[in-house]
Scaffold this motif. Structure first.
Motif, PDB file in Angstrom:
ATOM      1  N   LEU A 247       0.812  -1.206   0.000  1.00  0.00           N
ATOM      2  CA  LEU A 247       0.000   0.000   0.000  1.00  0.00           C
ATOM      3  C   LEU A 247       0.848   1.260   0.000  1.00  0.00           C
ATOM      4  N   ALA A 248       1.936   1.253   0.800  1.00  0.00           N
ATOM      5  CA  ALA A 248       2.699   2.493   1.009  1.00  0.00           C
ATOM      6  C   ALA A 248       4.087   2.467   0.385  1.00  0.00           C
TER       7      ALA A 248
ATOM      8  N   GLY B 104       7.778  -1.298  -3.613  1.00  0.00           N
ATOM      9  CA  GLY B 104       7.129  -2.150  -2.624  1.00  0.00           C
ATOM     10  C   GLY B 104       6.201  -3.162  -3.253  1.00  0.00           C
ATOM     11  N   ARG B 105       5.437  -2.725  -4.225  1.00  0.00           N
ATOM     12  CA  ARG B 105       4.527  -3.656  -4.913  1.00  0.00           C
ATOM     13  C   ARG B 105       5.301  -4.747  -5.641  1.00  0.00           C
TER      14      ARG B 105
ATOM     15  N   PHE C  98      -5.474  11.242   8.109  1.00  0.00           N
ATOM     16  CA  PHE C  98      -4.883   9.937   8.372  1.00  0.00           C
ATOM     17  C   PHE C  98      -3.650   9.752   7.488  1.00  0.00           C
ATOM     18  N   SER C  99      -2.602   9.214   8.079  1.00  0.00           N
ATOM     19  CA  SER C  99      -1.447   8.827   7.274  1.00  0.00           C
ATOM     20  C   SER C  99      -1.772   7.529   6.545  1.00  0.00           C
ATOM     21  N   THR C 100      -0.897   7.158   5.616  1.00  0.00           N
ATOM     22  CA  THR C 100      -1.132   5.918   4.875  1.00  0.00           C
ATOM     23  C   THR C 100      -1.168   4.715   5.810  1.00  0.00           C
ATOM     24  N   TRP C 101      -0.243   4.688   6.795  1.00  0.00           N
ATOM     25  CA  TRP C 101      -0.217   3.571   7.758  1.00  0.00           C
ATOM     26  C   TRP C 101      -1.461   3.583   8.637  1.00  0.00           C
TER      27      TRP C 101
ATOM     28  N   VAL D 114      -8.624   1.683   9.247  1.00  0.00           N
ATOM     29  CA  VAL D 114      -9.790   1.669   8.369  1.00  0.00           C
ATOM     30  C   VAL D 114      -9.821   0.425   7.482  1.00  0.00           C
ATOM     31  N   LEU D 115      -8.730   0.212   6.750  1.00  0.00           N
ATOM     32  CA  LEU D 115      -8.744  -0.847   5.745  1.00  0.00           C
ATOM     33  C   LEU D 115      -8.601  -2.238   6.336  1.00  0.00           C
ATOM     34  N   LEU D 116      -7.598  -2.420   7.215  1.00  0.00           N
ATOM     35  CA  LEU D 116      -7.311  -3.765   7.717  1.00  0.00           C
ATOM     36  C   LEU D 116      -8.467  -4.380   8.490  1.00  0.00           C
TER      37      LEU D 116
END
Length: 259
Positions: A48-49, A54-55, A152-155, A161-163
């Motif tokens: 994600l970040a 990273g991907r 919100f930061s990416t982490w 929210v996402l996890l």
């Protein structure tokens, strides 16, 4: 007609082997599940970040460990990667430590346990990454934008929210991967790890009660799988919230019908 002799499996030394192997299977499965979960979360955060780099790292991780047999991976970790560790580290692991004994007299600080738990965790993490990613994709894009607009930061977006929603959306496939890990722990007998399958085969060599020993082993695997399935299903994230929302919707529909 088979003349089954359960006495040769459920008494004496064979019974001790069965119990030891069963407890060892439980502990290595728990260790592998914990490691797989941590690795999956970390690699999802990296995807994600971490940008394009990273991907790419996550894609390579998933591709390598999903597309090679687990037994080959276990053999690699035990016979190749283990010998690449510093001699001091290997000597430390091979030394006797009173604190390294788990309940049931299971030694976890051994090359066999560590390589088995690591191999199972790494292998399963590659599948968990994709399962949880599918759950994350089901989270509406509007929630992402709303969180980012609130600072919100990416982490923080991923963690808060996402996890949680991704885990709830993909919980059943995740449970399936955990159960698969438990069953695949039987392959660790290939590196001499004394889990349940290893002990069952040892009974076969000890007194030739192969049918009885494998029957007991099968029942224990089945029992462990059922118990794990029930426990993990009851621990589904957001289950109480979904139940409350369902009950609320039912009450509202009843009120509207009465009107």
């Amino acid at each position: 007609m088979f003349n089954l002799d359960w006495h040769g499996v459920l008494t004496g030394l064979p019974l001790q082997w069965i119990i030891s192997g069963f407890l060892t299977t439980i502990w290595v499965s728990l260790a592998g599940m914990a490691l797989a979960t941590v690795l999956a979360v970390l690699f999802l955060a990296l995807r994600l970040a971490g940008g394009a780099g990273g991907r790419a790292v996550v894609a390579a991780w998933v591709s390598v460990f999903r597309n090679t047999p687990l037994l080959v991976q276990l053999l690699f970790w035990y016979f190749a990667a283990w010998n690449l560790l510093p001699l001091a580290a290997r000597d430390f692991v091979n030394a006797d430590h009173a604190w390294s004994i788990l309940p049931g007299d299971v030694w976890w600080l051994t090359p066999e346990f560590l390589c088995s738990a690591w191999g199972l965790g790494v292998f399963t993490s590659a599948f968990l990454i994709e399962e949880i990613e599918a759950g994350l994709s089901a989270v509406s894009h509007g929630q992402r934008e709303a969180a980012l607009s609130q600072g919100f930061s990416t982490w923080a977006l991923f963690r808060c929210v996402l996890l949680p929603q991704g885990l709830a959306n993909a919980w059943q496939p995740i449970v399936g991967q955990y159960l698969n890990l438990m069953k695949l722990s039987s392959l660790a007998s290939g590196i001499g790890f004394a889990e349940l399958t290893y002990q069952v085969r040892q009974i076969e060599s000890y007194n030739a009660h192969a049918l009885e020993a494998f029957a007991v082993g099968t029942v224990l695997y089945l029992l462990l799988g059922v118990v794990m399935g029930v426990v993990l299903a009851s621990a589904e994230p957001g289950k109480r919230r979904k139940k409350a929302l369902t009950q609320r919707a039912f009450v509202q529909s009843e009120v509207q019908r009465d009107r």
